[in-house]
Design a protein around this motif. Structure first.
Motif, short mmCIF file in Angstrom:
data_model
loop_
_atom_site.label_atom_id
_atom_site.label_comp_id
_atom_site.label_asym_id
_atom_site.label_seq_id
_atom_site.Cartn_x
_atom_site.Cartn_y
_atom_site.Cartn_z
N LYS A 36 -14.62 11.89 -16.15
CA LYS A 36 -14.64 10.43 -16.00
C LYS A 36 -15.49 9.78 -17.09
CE LYS A 36 -15.46 10.57 -11.60
NZ LYS A 36 -15.78 10.30 -10.21
N ASN A 54 -11.57 5.20 -3.96
CA ASN A 54 -11.84 6.61 -4.22
C ASN A 54 -11.26 6.93 -5.58
OD1 ASN A 54 -12.33 9.30 -4.15
ND2 ASN A 54 -11.05 9.74 -2.38
N TRP A 55 -12.12 7.05 -6.57
CA TRP A 55 -11.69 7.13 -7.97
C TRP A 55 -11.77 8.57 -8.44
CZ3 TRP A 55 -9.03 4.77 -11.42
CH2 TRP A 55 -9.29 4.89 -12.80
N TYR A 94 -16.18 3.92 -5.56
CA TYR A 94 -16.54 2.76 -6.36
C TYR A 94 -16.24 1.49 -5.58
CZ TYR A 94 -17.01 5.70 -10.49
OH TYR A 94 -17.43 6.65 -11.38
N SER A 142 -16.21 -3.19 -11.38
CA SER A 142 -16.37 -2.02 -10.51
C SER A 142 -17.73 -1.38 -10.75
CB SER A 142 -15.25 -1.00 -10.74
OG SER A 142 -15.22 -0.57 -12.08
N LYS A 143 -18.22 -0.74 -9.70
CA LYS A 143 -19.55 -0.13 -9.77
C LYS A 143 -19.55 1.12 -8.90
CE LYS A 143 -24.42 -1.18 -8.71
NZ LYS A 143 -24.62 -0.09 -7.72
N GLN A 144 -20.10 2.20 -9.43
CA GLN A 144 -20.15 3.45 -8.68
C GLN A 144 -21.08 3.34 -7.48
OE1 GLN A 144 -21.82 6.88 -10.75
NE2 GLN A 144 -20.21 8.19 -9.89
N HIS A 145 -20.66 3.95 -6.37
CA HIS A 145 -21.49 4.00 -5.18
C HIS A 145 -22.74 4.81 -5.46
CE1 HIS A 145 -22.66 4.76 -1.00
NE2 HIS A 145 -21.79 3.84 -0.64
N THR A 158 -20.37 9.86 -5.31
CA THR A 158 -20.03 9.75 -6.73
C THR A 158 -18.56 9.42 -6.99
OG1 THR A 158 -19.67 12.16 -6.82
CG2 THR A 158 -21.88 11.34 -7.38
N ASP A 159 -17.68 9.73 -6.06
CA ASP A 159 -16.26 9.43 -6.27
C ASP A 159 -15.86 8.07 -5.71
OD1 ASP A 159 -15.76 11.79 -7.58
OD2 ASP A 159 -15.18 12.88 -5.77
N LEU A 217 -14.93 3.30 -16.10
CA LEU A 217 -15.00 2.77 -14.75
C LEU A 217 -13.60 2.32 -14.35
CD1 LEU A 217 -18.27 0.68 -15.10
CD2 LEU A 217 -17.98 2.71 -13.69
#
Length: 214
Positions: A58, A51-52, A33, A23-26, A30-31, A61
């Protein structure tokens, strides 16, 4: 490694665990991934937009979260690629025909191709019954030819209908195994036939009524 529960679009297994292994953050949201997961049954991958949201700062990941993230009140799936194949019948199809078609489609998606072949044939049989009720039920071939002769289906649809009938008969009486390619063809043929018999005429009638009321 975290897990999600999802219906596999590859093997058709329902409510199977997928291991989220990346997984990688957009970069802008920011919420959000982007993530990759692997089916626990067939080991084929899917891509997710997640939507994490967690109730505490946090740190992990999504793929590092040691739990079933879809049951932890912090996971909201936005998109999944590829989506599971559709099982819905075409619009305006009678309920009994719709039920048989959707059973056939679910069997195909689950890899139960013999069952799908039999149910696509049953779908055809029930769909054509209303167009030629005077013909005995076991003479599906006669019903198909009657509709073609009267111009209610085209020669191409007649040939498709006979393919569905023949393969369904072979599964029942000759122990023929239906391949995935054949099941996919039956799905397409049956869909097109139902649209021609039910969807298109009803849509034309609805649009004609709408035009007359304006």
């Amino acid at each position: 490694m975290s897990n999600i529960i999802y219906d596999c679009p590859h093997c058709g297994t329902q409510k199977v665990y997928f291991k989220v292994f990346y997984s990688k953050q957009h970069l802008k949201k920011t919420d959000i991934y982007n993530a990759l997961a692997e089916c626990g049954s067939c080991y084929e991958p899917i891509a997710l937009v997640i939507n994490w949201v967690v109730p505490y700062p946090k740190k992990d990941l999504p793929h590092e979260y040691f739990d079933a993230i879809c049951t932890a009140n912090n996971f909201f799936g936005l998109k999944v690629f590829p989506a599971p194949p559709a099982t819905n019948a075409p619009d305006h199809v009678p309920d009994d025909v719709k039920r048989c078609f959707e059973q056939a489609a679910k069997s195909r998606n689950a890899g139960l191709f013999d069952a799908a072949g039999m149910m696509y044939r049953k779908t055809l049989e029930i769909a054509l019954k209303g167009f030629a009720p005077e013909i005995v039920a076991w003479r599906l071939d006669t019903r198909i030819d009657k509709l073609a002769k009267e111009g209610q289906i085209t020669p191409a649809l007649r040939d498709w209908a006979h393919e569905i009938r023949t393969l369904g008969n072979d599964v029942v009486h000759n122990a023929i195994e239906v391949t995935q390619a054949e099941a996919n063809q039956l799905h397409m043929f049956c869909t097109m036939l139902l649209m021609y018999l039910f969807t298109v005429p009803e849509e034309i009638a609805l649009n004609r009524k709408k035009s007359e009321s304006n």
